[in-house]
Design a protein around this motif. Structure first.
Motif, short mmCIF file in Angstrom:
data_model
loop_
_atom_site.label_atom_id
_atom_site.label_comp_id
_atom_site.label_asym_id
_atom_site.label_seq_id
_atom_site.Cartn_x
_atom_site.Cartn_y
_atom_site.Cartn_z
N GLU A 71 11.88 39.90 36.91
CA GLU A 71 12.16 41.24 36.37
C GLU A 71 11.11 42.24 36.82
O GLU A 71 11.43 43.36 37.24
CB GLU A 71 12.23 41.18 34.84
CG GLU A 71 12.44 42.52 34.17
CD GLU A 71 13.81 43.12 34.44
OE1 GLU A 71 13.94 44.35 34.30
OE2 GLU A 71 14.75 42.38 34.80
N ARG A 72 9.84 41.86 36.76
CA ARG A 72 8.74 42.76 37.16
C ARG A 72 8.87 43.17 38.62
O ARG A 72 8.72 44.33 38.98
CB ARG A 72 7.40 42.05 36.92
CG ARG A 72 6.18 42.74 37.46
CD ARG A 72 5.68 43.80 36.47
NE ARG A 72 4.32 44.18 36.66
CZ ARG A 72 3.25 43.59 36.16
NH1 ARG A 72 3.36 42.50 35.46
NH2 ARG A 72 2.07 44.08 36.35
N ALA B 229 11.56 43.20 40.41
CA ALA B 229 12.74 44.06 40.56
C ALA B 229 12.43 45.48 40.10
O ALA B 229 12.77 46.45 40.79
CB ALA B 229 13.91 43.48 39.76
N VAL B 230 11.79 45.62 38.95
CA VAL B 230 11.45 46.94 38.42
C VAL B 230 10.53 47.69 39.39
O VAL B 230 10.67 48.90 39.60
CB VAL B 230 10.79 46.82 37.02
CG1 VAL B 230 10.12 48.12 36.60
CG2 VAL B 230 11.83 46.39 36.00
N GLU B 231 9.59 46.98 40.00
CA GLU B 231 8.65 47.60 40.95
C GLU B 231 9.27 47.82 42.33
O GLU B 231 8.62 48.32 43.24
CB GLU B 231 7.40 46.73 41.08
CG GLU B 231 6.55 46.71 39.83
CD GLU B 231 5.87 48.04 39.55
OE1 GLU B 231 5.76 48.89 40.47
OE2 GLU B 231 5.44 48.23 38.40
N ARG B 232 10.52 47.42 42.49
CA ARG B 232 11.25 47.56 43.76
C ARG B 232 10.51 46.87 44.92
O ARG B 232 10.43 47.39 46.04
CB ARG B 232 11.51 49.02 44.07
CG ARG B 232 12.48 49.66 43.13
CD ARG B 232 12.79 51.09 43.53
NE ARG B 232 13.86 51.66 42.75
CZ ARG B 232 13.69 52.24 41.56
NH1 ARG B 232 12.51 52.26 41.00
NH2 ARG B 232 14.71 52.75 40.92
N VAL B 233 9.97 45.70 44.62
CA VAL B 233 9.29 44.91 45.64
C VAL B 233 10.35 44.34 46.58
O VAL B 233 11.43 43.93 46.14
CB VAL B 233 8.47 43.78 44.98
CG1 VAL B 233 7.89 42.83 46.01
CG2 VAL B 233 7.35 44.38 44.13
N ALA C 83 15.98 40.79 43.34
CA ALA C 83 16.98 40.73 42.27
C ALA C 83 17.23 39.25 41.96
O ALA C 83 16.66 38.38 42.61
CB ALA C 83 18.26 41.42 42.72
N ARG C 84 18.08 38.97 40.99
CA ARG C 84 18.35 37.57 40.62
C ARG C 84 18.85 36.74 41.81
O ARG C 84 18.56 35.56 41.90
CB ARG C 84 19.35 37.48 39.48
CG ARG C 84 18.70 37.77 38.14
CD ARG C 84 19.65 37.48 37.00
NE ARG C 84 18.92 37.64 35.76
CZ ARG C 84 18.74 36.66 34.89
NH1 ARG C 84 19.24 35.47 35.12
NH2 ARG C 84 18.05 36.88 33.80
#
Length: 152
Positions: A88-89, A91-95, A104-105
């Protein structure tokens, strides 16, 4: 018998120290370790970063163009629950994953007995978050045998 006790730290080459410090702090939660402040000075200076309980240390050094950035990957081992939180982290940081897509998952690689999510820092250094809580993660992420990756 002579044995290695642990990995003390890993050297990471970056082209922009302030950008790197921001990224490693924001994305991985690593902060400068004050005990190593004296290492920052000089032509071969490094900025030692650590996690909150000082079990992970990365020594950042600034170079115009990192060499051999893709020679290997640094893998951080975590529990299954932490794996989901790291997913989740990231994904949120758009890594970005190694495929250039945002994490993403569906970025999770299922190796049959462990799961990994590979990604790069902004300087091309390769990382992975790895968990051996495979059975638990399989049910949470609804992983199937068709998604399994062959270990090479």
């Amino acid at each position: 018998m002579l044995t290695l006790a642990k990995i003390d730290h890993l050297h990471i080459r970056v082209s922009d120290m302030s950008k790197a410090l921001d990224w490693y702090r924001r994305v991985l939660g690593l902060v400068p370790d004050a005990r190593y402040k004296q290492l920052q000075d000089g032509p071969h200076g490094v900025l030692m970063l650590t996690n909150t309980n000082a079990t992970v240390r990365l020594a950042l050094s600034e170079e115009a163009a990192p060499q051999n950035a893709q020679a290997g990957a640094i893998a951080f081992g975590v529990s299954g629950q932490d794996f989901l939180e790291w997913l989740e982290r990231l994904a949120v940081e758009r890594v970005l994953g190694r495929d250039g897509q945002s994490i993403a998952r569906d970025s999770v690689r299922d190796f049959g007995f462990f799961c990994a999510v590979p990604f790069d820092d902004p300087f091309g250094n390769a990382f992975e978050i790895v968990s051996y809580d495979h059975t638990w993660l399989s049910s949470k992420l609804k992983l199937g045998a068709s998604q399994q990756t062959q270990v090479r």
